[in-house]
Design a protein around this motif. Structure first.
Motif, PDB file in Angstrom:
ATOM      1  N   GLY A  78      52.838  15.350  65.880  1.00 14.73           N
ATOM      2  CA  GLY A  78      53.482  15.363  67.193  1.00 14.73           C
ATOM      3  C   GLY A  78      54.620  16.342  67.326  1.00 14.73           C
ATOM      4  O   GLY A  78      55.560  16.105  68.092  1.00 14.73           O
TER       5      GLY A  78
ATOM      6  N   ALA B 238      55.474  20.554  67.902  1.00 11.05           N
ATOM      7  CA  ALA B 238      54.884  21.835  68.293  1.00 11.05           C
ATOM      8  C   ALA B 238      54.883  22.806  67.116  1.00 11.05           C
ATOM      9  O   ALA B 238      55.819  22.817  66.312  1.00 11.05           O
ATOM     10  CB  ALA B 238      55.668  22.443  69.457  1.00 11.05           C
ATOM     11  N   PRO B 239      53.841  23.626  66.989  1.00 12.42           N
ATOM     12  CA  PRO B 239      53.810  24.607  65.898  1.00 12.42           C
ATOM     13  C   PRO B 239      55.058  25.474  65.820  1.00 12.42           C
ATOM     14  O   PRO B 239      55.515  25.817  64.724  1.00 12.42           O
ATOM     15  CB  PRO B 239      52.562  25.439  66.218  1.00 12.42           C
TER      16      PRO B 239
ATOM     17  N   ALA C 214      50.104  20.058  63.030  1.00 20.02           N
ATOM     18  CA  ALA C 214      51.229  19.918  63.965  1.00 20.02           C
ATOM     19  C   ALA C 214      50.906  18.901  65.049  1.00 20.02           C
ATOM     20  O   ALA C 214      51.762  18.082  65.425  1.00 20.02           O
ATOM     21  CB  ALA C 214      51.557  21.279  64.582  1.00 20.02           C
ATOM     22  N   GLU C 215      49.689  18.910  65.567  1.00 14.79           N
ATOM     23  CA  GLU C 215      49.278  17.927  66.574  1.00 14.79           C
ATOM     24  C   GLU C 215      49.379  16.513  66.026  1.00 14.79           C
ATOM     25  O   GLU C 215      49.849  15.596  66.712  1.00 14.79           O
ATOM     26  CB  GLU C 215      47.842  18.202  67.015  1.00 14.79           C
ATOM     27  N   ARG C 216      48.953  16.319  64.803  1.00 17.17           N
ATOM     28  CA  ARG C 216      48.931  14.971  64.227  1.00 17.17           C
ATOM     29  C   ARG C 216      50.319  14.409  63.979  1.00 17.17           C
ATOM     30  O   ARG C 216      50.508  13.187  63.999  1.00 17.17           O
ATOM     31  CB  ARG C 216      48.103  14.970  62.935  1.00 17.17           C
TER      32      ARG C 216
ATOM     33  N   CYS D 110      57.703  24.148  63.600  1.00 18.77           N
ATOM     34  CA  CYS D 110      57.312  23.901  62.208  1.00 18.77           C
ATOM     35  C   CYS D 110      57.494  25.164  61.367  1.00 18.77           C
ATOM     36  O   CYS D 110      57.464  26.278  61.872  1.00 18.77           O
ATOM     37  CB  CYS D 110      55.841  23.484  62.111  1.00 18.77           C
TER      38      CYS D 110
ATOM     39  N   ILE E 183      47.457  24.139  63.066  1.00 19.22           N
ATOM     40  CA  ILE E 183      47.582  23.682  64.454  1.00 19.22           C
ATOM     41  C   ILE E 183      47.285  22.196  64.559  1.00 19.22           C
ATOM     42  O   ILE E 183      48.017  21.434  65.215  1.00 19.22           O
ATOM     43  CB  ILE E 183      46.650  24.505  65.362  1.00 19.22           C
ATOM     44  N   VAL E 184      46.225  21.742  63.889  1.00 16.65           N
ATOM     45  CA  VAL E 184      45.860  20.322  63.923  1.00 16.65           C
ATOM     46  C   VAL E 184      46.913  19.471  63.210  1.00 16.65           C
ATOM     47  O   VAL E 184      47.260  18.374  63.667  1.00 16.65           O
ATOM     48  CB  VAL E 184      44.463  20.100  63.325  1.00 16.65           C
TER      49      VAL E 184
END
Length: 237
Positions: free
Chosen positions: A172, A174-175, A168-170, A178, A165-166
């Motif tokens: 930019g 969305a999970p 994907a955040e880094r 991915c 999850i992190v």
């Protein structure tokens, strides 16, 4: 033993586009690091006047981490003694880093195909981050890998989904856009919990009793070379 690429809900893939982003496990997925690990194990055994061990018992444990590898290296150790040798194992491994192992055959072609398609890729591994980071320039990936998260980067690690999850955040993305690729059941559990489609890397490290079909990944792939084709990837949203 390839299974057809499928969407996360089990439907056949409806298009032939690469994912927006792919996150990979490292050992056993991108990198065949077992030769480095064997060098470490046999150096530790030699220091204790033990004969060298063969590759296979250790190779099957590489994706399980240093404690599992020490269990294979010294099968008579009790858990407390095994755990006490973890710092020595990691220190020796840092010295052997990248000296014997190499990316699996087909990995570079796969990464190049992703990059040519505009796909972002990164690494989420349970290997300590400082060791994974030191590998990046040795592999020529330091400017190509968009995100790197190790087993000690955050407060939890696979099979917990936090690392994915992190990551994907880094980057930019969305999970749900991915795909995560890994060779261990923990990888597939983490991907499912993070809302990511998953690829089971059948070329990686597994125990004899492991049943990758039972992990219920979205695609089972025999070789990285198959992933140069967009339609081999599971569909995202």
């Amino acid at each position: 033993m390839s299974a057809p690429a499928a969407a996360p809900n089990g439907a056949e893939r409806p298009h032939t586009a690469f994912p927006k982003a792919v996150l990979f496990d490292l050992d056993g997925t991108l990198l065949d690091s077992a030769p480095d690990m064997l060098a470490v194990a046999n150096a530790m055994r030699a220091d204790r006047q033990l004969p060298p061990m063969p590759m296979q018992p250790l190779r099957a444990q590489v994706s399980k981490g240093s404690r599992a590898m020490l269990g294979a290296t010294f099968p008579d150790l009790d858990p407390a003694e095994r755990d006490a040798r973890v710092p020595e194992f990691l220190e020796r491994y840092e010295r052997e880093l990248g000296r014997h192992g190499a990316p699996f055959e087909g990995v570079e072609a796969m990464l190049s195909a992703l990059e040519a398609a505009g796909c972002v890729w990164g690494i989420v591994t349970n290997k300590p981050e400082y060791l994974a980071s030191k590998l990046m320039p040795l592999l020529g990936w330091q400017t190509r890998c968009a995100v790197l998260i190790g087993g000690d980067t955050l407060s939890a690690r696979k099979p917990d989904p936090l690392q994915l999850i992190v990551a994907a955040e880094r980057i930019g993305i969305a999970p749900q856009d991915c795909v995560y690729v890994g060779d261990d059941e923990r990888d597939i559990i983490a991907a499912r919990a993070a809302g990511m489609a998953s690829v089971v890397a059948l070329w990686g490290y597994r125990l004899d009793h492991d049943d990758p079909l039972a992990w219920q990944g979205d695609a089972l792939i025999d070789s990285p070379a198959q992933l140069v084709e967009a339609d081999a990837w599971p569909a995202t949203r």
